[in-house]
Design an enzyme around this catalytic site. Structure first.
Site, PDB file in Angstrom:
ATOM      1  CD  GLU A  57      -1.686  -2.459   1.594  1.00 13.40           C
ATOM      2  OE1 GLU A  57      -2.590  -3.279   1.691  1.00 13.40           O
ATOM      3  OE2 GLU A  57      -0.532  -2.616   2.041  1.00 13.40           O
ATOM      4  CG  PHE A 119     -10.011  -9.561  11.178  1.00 14.78           C
ATOM      5  CD1 PHE A 119      -8.759  -9.986  11.678  1.00 14.78           C
ATOM      6  CD2 PHE A 119     -10.256  -9.691   9.686  1.00 14.78           C
ATOM      7  CE1 PHE A 119      -7.927 -10.545  10.722  1.00 14.78           C
ATOM      8  CE2 PHE A 119      -9.370 -10.162   8.780  1.00 14.78           C
ATOM      9  CZ  PHE A 119      -8.050 -10.551   9.399  1.00 14.78           C
ATOM     10  CD  GLN A 120      -7.419  -7.447   7.432  1.00 12.98           C
ATOM     11  OE1 GLN A 120      -8.288  -6.995   6.673  1.00 12.98           O
ATOM     12  NE2 GLN A 120      -6.294  -7.905   7.191  1.00 12.98           N
ATOM     13  CE  LYS A 169     -17.366  -6.618   3.118  1.00 10.96           C
ATOM     14  NZ  LYS A 169     -16.417  -7.926   3.452  1.00 10.96           N
ATOM     15  CG  MET A 488      22.959  11.957   2.794  1.00 11.26           C
ATOM     16  SD  MET A 488      24.144  12.993   1.969  1.00 11.26           S
ATOM     17  CE  MET A 488      23.085  13.172   0.569  1.00 11.26           C
TER      18      MET A 488
END
Length: 591
Positions: A57, A119-120, A169, A488
């Site tokens: 993502e 969940f999630q 949802k 760097m």
């Protein structure tokens, strides 16, 4: 097409797709999950919007940034709830810091489960509040269309930025009324685009009287659209004054023009930094005086009258106090500046300007980007010079970078004459940005040459996106300057921490040629100077994703460099010298 065709009664998922179509969206970058399956089902049943399946993502956000920055359009992302949303946070913050217009749609657990540690589940709006321009949690399907249209307006108007819409949802399944963009304009957000003409006239008077003027230009000019860059070029040439740009502003003014002094700031050119230090009138357009540009704020351009043009009022006087603030869109402000300069018959002080340019040419003759070209080992600067020669004259080249030494060398050695062809992570400095950003640019410009200038450490942050490039036949090129160090970090450890290279050496790197082959791409390697041109030519010729392993000098450092907390006239020009107390009157003093 979707089975739902009645515009007055659509499911939430179909409302999302119709709103995206009405906003002109052609591409979504995303990754599916349970909380967004209704939207993915609606995507499956239509052919208007293309979906690019990334492998992480964070990469979806960077790809959308590359798409947005190379087109001027809003980038769109679709992620699921919980880890899908939290994985997007780095990309959202990157877009916020660099003012990139993004609309990120995130799934959420059903409304009756919010707050139950389902969940999630995570508090997406709470987590993303500090790293977005605005965010929404839509609990009523009848508010969904209005929220979507408003999000696009907020993302692209004023100072651009990322906007998150969290959609439970059950809202995606529910049926509701669709509202058109015309019926969904926000009433409370109206950024000021037209400047106060009194302020513009004040700025023009100061510019006309200046003895040592300079234009300081940032990414805001690019965000204002191609017209802004054209107007900037017209006005700078009209005045005859020098112009410098930030890292994010590269391409806003033609790098091939004599009046451009190069990049400003920590790894900017000698002439740009000393001109900024010694100027008497500075006009800053679309930049925000960040610390990598200013160095020590109390000694930044200490004797200048400062004019600041920005569309974001909160950026005015945030880091540096200015004398003439001008709030407005860069294109509108430049249009008024040109008109007033002409109408008032303004002209530069020719004698003073000639003397100023004589001083600048003295600094420019220092050739601050020179490097040792005698060793047989490949110097990173040489590799980029040969890349520049290979792409010279092409208008279809888009360069992205990862973050580190290679990023600064790319900014120094790859000149840009047009906006929207240079994409890098400026504010956040996000390793792993370049490959997905190049993918986003390649999606937007299928026939263009899209090259990610990378380091061997940064590229591993999102190397999985090679699979995305292969799946969608996107011939992106990854040009790795491989010095086997986090370059760097190693440079700072050498210069500021007594050469104690704590955890900056990569002892277990993959074989990048074999890795490219494993993904189904093409791997190329150069270990000797004589191989560089052939490898670059082959990279450009191949119409498939390519990883180039350019084995460069491990010990090369990126100069010039202004150490943190130092002023512009305290640059390190190389390992054995530094510039101290240089002024327009006495030039440079090497000690």
């Amino acid at each position: 097409m979707s089975a739902a065709t009645n515009e007055t009664s659509l499911t939430g998922a179909d409302i999302v797709l119709k709103a995206l179509r009405d906003q002109g969206v052609e591409v979504i970058f995303g990754y599916p999950g349970g909380a967004v399956l209704p939207i993915y089902d609606a995507l499956f049943q239509q052919n208007d919007i293309r979906h690019i399946l990334v492998r992480h993502e964070q990469a979806a956000l960077h790809a959308a940034e590359g798409y947005a920055r190379s087109t001027g359009k809003v980038g769109v992302v679709l992620v699921t709830s919980g880890p899908g949303a939290t994985n997007a946070v780095t990309g959202l913050t990157d877009a916020l810091m660099d003012s990139i217009p993004i609309v990120c749609l995130s799934g959420q657990v059903a409304t009756h489960l919010i707050g139950n540690d389902a969940f999630q589940e995570c508090d997406t709006t709470g987590i993303t509040r500090p790293c977005t321009k605005h965010n929404y949690l839509v609990k009523d399907v009848n508010n969904l269309a209005r929220t979507l249209h408003e999000a696009f307006y907020v993302a692209k108007n004023g100072r651009p930025g990322p906007v998150v819409i969290d959609i439970p949802k059950d809202v995606q399944f529910a049926e509701g009324t669709y509202r058109s963009p015309a019926d969904s304009m926000p009433k409370s957000y109206r950024p000021q685009v037209k400047p106060d003409l009194n302020r513009v006239e004040e700025a023009i008077d100061l510019l006309a009287k200046a003895k040592r003027p300079i234009f300081y230009v940032g990414g805001g000019v690019i965000n204002a659209g191609p017209v802004a860059s054209q107007l900037l070029t017209q006005f700078v040439r009209m005045t005859g004054y020098p112009c410098t740009t930030t890292l994010m502003g590269l391409g806003a003014y033609p790098a091939s023009d004599r009046q451009w002094l190069g990049m400003l700031g920590m790894h900017g050119t000698y002439e740009a930094n000393l001109a900024m230090h010694g100027c008497d009138v500075m006009v800053c357009i679309g930049a925000r005086f960040d610390d990598r540009v200013t160095g020590k704020v109390s000694e930044f351009s200490p004797n200048s009258v400062k004019i600041h043009v920005d569309i974001d009022p909160s950026s005015i006087n945030k880091n540096v106090r200015v004398d003439v603030p001008i709030i407005g869109d860069a294109a509108h402000v430049l249009e008024d500046m040109i008109r007033i300069w002409k109408a008032r018959g303004k002209q530069a002080d020719k004698a003073a300007l000639a003397e100023w340019w004589e001083q600048i040419e003295f600094w420019r003759a220092r050739d601050c980007l020179r490097y040792d070209k005698t060793p047989k080992i490949i110097k990173p600067q040489y590799a980029l010079e040969r890349l520049r020669a290979a792409i010279s004259g092409r208008d279809d080249v888009y360069i992205t970078t990862e973050v580190g030494q290679h990023q600064m060398w790319a900014a120094q050695f790859l000149p840009f004459d047009k906006p929207n062809h240079w994409m890098t992570s400026g504010g956040l400095g996000t390793m792993g940005y370049g490959l997905p950003a190049a993918i986003g640019a390649q999606v937007a410009h299928p026939d263009a040459l899209c090259i990610d200038v990378a380091g061997e450490a940064s590229i591993l942050m999102n190397i999985q996106e090679m699979a995305t490039a292969l799946q969608y036949r996107l011939p992106v090129k990854v040009f790795i300057l491989n010095n086997q160090y986090m370059g760097m970090v190693r440079q700072w450890q050498e210069l500021l921490h007594g050469g104690r290279y704590s955890e900056s050496y990569s002892e277990a790197l993959p074989d990048f040629v074999k890795l490219a082959d494993a993904f189904g791409g093409v791997g190329l390697r150069a270990t000797e100077v004589s191989q560089v041109d052939d490898v670059i030519a082959e990279m450009i010729k191949v119409k498939r994703p390519v990883i180039v392993d350019m084995c460069v000098d491990q010990k090369e450092n990126c100069f010039p460099m202004i150490p943190g907390g130092r002023a512009h006239n305290e640059m390190l020009l190389g390992p054995d010298e530094k510039v101290e107390n240089a002024t327009p009157e006495d030039g440079m003093v090497l000690v």
